[in-house]
Structures are given as structure tokens and as C-alpha cells.
Scaffold this active site. Structure first.
Site, PDB file in Angstrom:
ATOM      1  N   ARG A   1      11.716   0.196  11.263  1.00  0.00           N
ATOM      2  CA  ARG A   1      10.428   0.064  11.954  1.00  0.00           C
ATOM      3  C   ARG A   1      10.482  -1.082  12.939  1.00  0.00           C
ATOM      4  O   ARG A   1      10.728  -2.225  12.560  1.00  0.00           O
ATOM      5  CB  ARG A   1       9.317  -0.185  10.929  1.00  0.00           C
ATOM      6  CG  ARG A   1       8.748   1.110  10.388  1.00  0.00           C
ATOM      7  CD  ARG A   1       7.663   0.848   9.396  1.00  0.00           C
ATOM      8  NE  ARG A   1       6.567   0.064   9.925  1.00  0.00           N
ATOM      9  CZ  ARG A   1       5.411  -0.110   9.301  1.00  0.00           C
ATOM     10  NH1 ARG A   1       5.222   0.466   8.131  1.00  0.00           N
ATOM     11  NH2 ARG A   1       4.466  -0.845   9.834  1.00  0.00           N
TER      12      ARG A   1
ATOM     13  N   ARG B   1      -9.546   0.524   9.028  1.00  0.00           N
ATOM     14  CA  ARG B   1      -9.063  -0.806   9.363  1.00  0.00           C
ATOM     15  C   ARG B   1     -10.034  -1.583  10.240  1.00  0.00           C
ATOM     16  O   ARG B   1      -9.748  -2.721  10.601  1.00  0.00           O
ATOM     17  CB  ARG B   1      -7.760  -0.648  10.140  1.00  0.00           C
ATOM     18  CG  ARG B   1      -6.505  -1.121   9.412  1.00  0.00           C
ATOM     19  CD  ARG B   1      -5.345  -0.785  10.317  1.00  0.00           C
ATOM     20  NE  ARG B   1      -4.158  -1.497  10.067  1.00  0.00           N
ATOM     21  CZ  ARG B   1      -3.122  -1.045   9.359  1.00  0.00           C
ATOM     22  NH1 ARG B   1      -3.197   0.116   8.740  1.00  0.00           N
ATOM     23  NH2 ARG B   1      -2.036  -1.752   9.263  1.00  0.00           N
TER      24      ARG B   1
ATOM     25  N   LYS C   1       0.822  -1.212   0.000  1.00  0.00           N
ATOM     26  CA  LYS C   1       0.000   0.000   0.000  1.00  0.00           C
ATOM     27  C   LYS C   1       0.857   1.264   0.000  1.00  0.00           C
ATOM     28  O   LYS C   1       0.576   2.204  -0.741  1.00  0.00           O
ATOM     29  CB  LYS C   1      -0.939   0.029   1.230  1.00  0.00           C
ATOM     30  CG  LYS C   1      -1.897  -1.147   1.310  1.00  0.00           C
ATOM     31  CD  LYS C   1      -2.860  -1.021   2.480  1.00  0.00           C
ATOM     32  CE  LYS C   1      -2.187  -1.021   3.845  1.00  0.00           C
ATOM     33  NZ  LYS C   1      -1.632  -2.299   4.278  1.00  0.00           N
TER      34      LYS C   1
ATOM     35  N   ARG D   1      11.763  -5.882   4.672  1.00  0.00           N
ATOM     36  CA  ARG D   1      11.623  -4.447   4.937  1.00  0.00           C
ATOM     37  C   ARG D   1      12.243  -4.092   6.294  1.00  0.00           C
ATOM     38  O   ARG D   1      12.843  -3.046   6.456  1.00  0.00           O
ATOM     39  CB  ARG D   1      10.141  -4.058   4.902  1.00  0.00           C
ATOM     40  CG  ARG D   1       9.891  -2.579   5.118  1.00  0.00           C
ATOM     41  CD  ARG D   1       8.456  -2.203   4.807  1.00  0.00           C
ATOM     42  NE  ARG D   1       7.583  -2.413   5.939  1.00  0.00           N
ATOM     43  CZ  ARG D   1       6.246  -2.270   5.896  1.00  0.00           C
ATOM     44  NH1 ARG D   1       5.640  -1.944   4.772  1.00  0.00           N
ATOM     45  NH2 ARG D   1       5.521  -2.471   6.969  1.00  0.00           N
TER      46      ARG D   1
ATOM     47  N   ARG E   1       0.289  -8.867  13.442  1.00  0.00           N
ATOM     48  CA  ARG E   1      -0.343  -7.848  12.584  1.00  0.00           C
ATOM     49  C   ARG E   1      -1.226  -8.501  11.531  1.00  0.00           C
ATOM     50  O   ARG E   1      -2.314  -8.005  11.233  1.00  0.00           O
ATOM     51  CB  ARG E   1       0.728  -6.976  11.924  1.00  0.00           C
ATOM     52  CG  ARG E   1       1.281  -5.941  12.902  1.00  0.00           C
ATOM     53  CD  ARG E   1       2.657  -5.485  12.542  1.00  0.00           C
ATOM     54  NE  ARG E   1       2.735  -4.847  11.258  1.00  0.00           N
ATOM     55  CZ  ARG E   1       3.856  -4.762  10.538  1.00  0.00           C
ATOM     56  NH1 ARG E   1       4.977  -5.287  10.986  1.00  0.00           N
ATOM     57  NH2 ARG E   1       3.847  -4.145   9.391  1.00  0.00           N
TER      58      ARG E   1
HETATM   59  P1  ADP Z   1       1.323  -2.068   7.858  1.00  0.00           P
HETATM   60  O1  ADP Z   1       0.053  -1.991   7.092  1.00  0.00           O
HETATM   61  O2  ADP Z   1       2.483  -2.501   7.015  1.00  0.00           O
HETATM   62  O3  ADP Z   1       1.229  -2.854   9.129  1.00  0.00           O
HETATM   63  P2  ADP Z   1       0.968   0.679   8.776  1.00  0.00           P
HETATM   64  O4  ADP Z   1       2.013   1.708   8.707  1.00  0.00           O
HETATM   65  O5  ADP Z   1      -0.267   0.878   7.968  1.00  0.00           O
HETATM   66  O6  ADP Z   1       1.731  -0.637   8.335  1.00  0.00           O
HETATM   67  O7  ADP Z   1       0.525   0.430  10.297  1.00  0.00           O
HETATM   68  C1  ADP Z   1       1.447   0.216  11.319  1.00  0.00           C
HETATM   69  C2  ADP Z   1       0.704   0.054  12.650  1.00  0.00           C
HETATM   70  O8  ADP Z   1       0.037   1.285  12.969  1.00  0.00           O
HETATM   71  C3  ADP Z   1      -0.393  -1.011  12.702  1.00  0.00           C
HETATM   72  O9  ADP Z   1       0.108  -2.284  13.010  1.00  0.00           O
HETATM   73  C4  ADP Z   1      -1.318  -0.448  13.793  1.00  0.00           C
HETATM   74  O10 ADP Z   1      -0.799  -0.721  15.081  1.00  0.00           O
HETATM   75  C5  ADP Z   1      -1.229   1.052  13.594  1.00  0.00           C
HETATM   76  N1  ADP Z   1      -2.307   1.558  12.698  1.00  0.00           N
HETATM   77  C6  ADP Z   1      -2.139   2.104  11.475  1.00  0.00           C
HETATM   78  N2  ADP Z   1      -3.310   2.463  10.946  1.00  0.00           N
HETATM   79  C7  ADP Z   1      -4.268   2.107  11.848  1.00  0.00           C
HETATM   80  C8  ADP Z   1      -5.692   2.181  11.885  1.00  0.00           C
HETATM   81  N3  ADP Z   1      -6.385   2.699  10.866  1.00  0.00           N
HETATM   82  N4  ADP Z   1      -6.330   1.705  12.985  1.00  0.00           N
HETATM   83  C9  ADP Z   1      -5.657   1.195  14.014  1.00  0.00           C
HETATM   84  N5  ADP Z   1      -4.319   1.081  14.049  1.00  0.00           N
HETATM   85  C10 ADP Z   1      -3.621   1.534  12.981  1.00  0.00           C
END
Ligand code: ADP
Length: 191
Positions: free
Chosen positions: A134, A89, A14, A128, A146
């Protein structure tokens, strides 16, 4: 305005595809992951609270991310459209987003859902983690957590948009450019 959700599990590409899409279509990128990491690096109280969830591979509470998105929408009144990445999400986030957009007489045009096998996801995320800095990419247990959060709380968000015929699945394996072209074809047919 053209508002798009780029959807898919962690590691589905994404972030990578969002960067390319915003530059082709002039959309405003709203990534809740990036917004949360920015709060963490500024050491705000929101960031410090969110970090506890993120480091365990858990979702951050809905009200936190919904509040961040609401402010970002208000801060960008002149945007040509938004690309939502990593949001919504949960079903509650999807319903909240609809309400926020309705207030602005806007809606989601389409959800493009990247389809990638779990084996490939884990492989990409571990790789990654070697360079991203990260903390949630560094061990397989957090990565699996996750993906489990995605399965139990996020996957059904696609059902929410399916009711309105807004979901299009796109193959998320292949070269970055091939996937990008598939996404662009779907967008172009809806502009
Ligand atoms: P990825 O999709 O690769 O896990 P993101 O950068 O989208 O990476 O998200 C990293 C973390 O941030 C998630 O594991 C979660 O803890 C938090 N997070 C991100 N977006 C949301 C959301 N919309 N609702 C709840 N937690 C979120």
C-alpha cells in the site's frame, strides 16, 4: 439484521478484526478502503480520482464514498447484517448512512471503537508498509497525515453515535485473539 460499525484510527486493527468477525457472525464486510483500492486496481475514473487523495493521506470526498456504500447496500439485499469498516469517517457520512439504513428499515446496532495509542499506530503502519504494497503505508509523513485526518474529521463521528448510546470502547492493544474475544463479548451481549 445486525449492523455494526468497527471504528478506530488507521492501524487500529479494523481490517484484521473485520475478517474474523465476518466469519464468526456471517456479516457482509463493507470496507470503503477495500472498495476504493479495488476501483484503483480496475483503473476506473472513480479509482483514479480517489487515488490522488489517498496517496496524500487525505479523505476521499464524502459523495464518492457515500455513493459506493449506497450501491453496496443495494447489491446485498439478503445480507444478515453489515460490518462497516472505515466508514463512516465524517459526520456527513454518518448522517447519510442513517438515512440509507432508514430507507431499508434498518439501523446501526453498535459502534465498537478500537482504542490504540498513537505510538503503536505509527509502529504498526510502518511495519504493514513493508509487506502490504500500500503506497499510503510507505512513509511516515503520509501516515501522520492520515492520523491527523482521523483526529480532525473522523474522531467526532463517535460523538454522533454516543448521542444514541451506541458506542463501546474496546482495548485495541494485546493479541489479535484477545481483542477479537473482547469484540465478540460486546456483540454477543447485543444479539
Ligand atoms: P486505514 O484506516 O488504515 O487508513 P483504509 O483502507 O480504511 O485504511 O483507508 C485508506 C484510505 O482510503 C484513507 O486514508 C482515505 O484516503 C480513503 N478512505 C477510506 N474510507 C474512506 C471514507 N469513508 N471516507 C473518505 N475516505 C476514505
Amino acid at each position: 439484521m445486525f449492523n455494526l460499525i468497527l471504528f478506530g484510527p488507521p492501524g487500529s486493527g479494523k481490517g484484521t478484526q473485520s475478517e474474523k468477525l465476518i466469519s464468526r457472525y456471517g456479516l457482509r464486510h463493507l470496507s470503503t478502503g477495500d472498495l476504493l483500492r479495488s476501483e484503483i486496481s480496475k483503473q476506473t475514473s472513480l479509482g483514479l480520482a480517489a487515488k490522488n487523495f489517498m496517496d496524500k493521506g487525505q479523505l476521499v470526498p464524502d459523495e464518492v464514498v457515500i455513493g459506493m456504500i449506497s450501491s453496496s447496500l443495494d447489491e446485498n439485499p439478503d445480507a444478515k447484517g453489515f460490518l462497516f469498516d472505515g466508514f463512516p469517517r465524517t459526520s456527513a457520512q454518518a448522517e447519510a448512512l442513517d438515512k440509507l439504513l432508514q430507507l431499508k428499515k434498518q439501523q446501526i446496532a453498535v459502534m465498537l471503537a478500537l482504542d490504540v495509542s498513537e505510538e503503536e499506530l505509527v509502529k504498526r503502519l510502518i511495519k504493514r508498509g513493508e509487506t502490504s504494497g500500500r503506497s499510503d503505508d510507505t512513509n511516515e509523513q503520509i501516515i501522520r497525515a492520515r492520523i491527523n485526518e482521523y483526529r480532525s474529521k473522523t474522531a467526532m463521528v463517535a460523538d454522533y453515535y454516543s448521542q444514541f448510546n451506541k458506542v463501546v470502547m474496546v482495548k485495541g492493544e494485546g493479541s489479535i485473539d484477545e481483542i477479537f474475544e473482547s469484540l465478540c463479548r460486546e456483540i454477543d451481549s447485543r444479539l
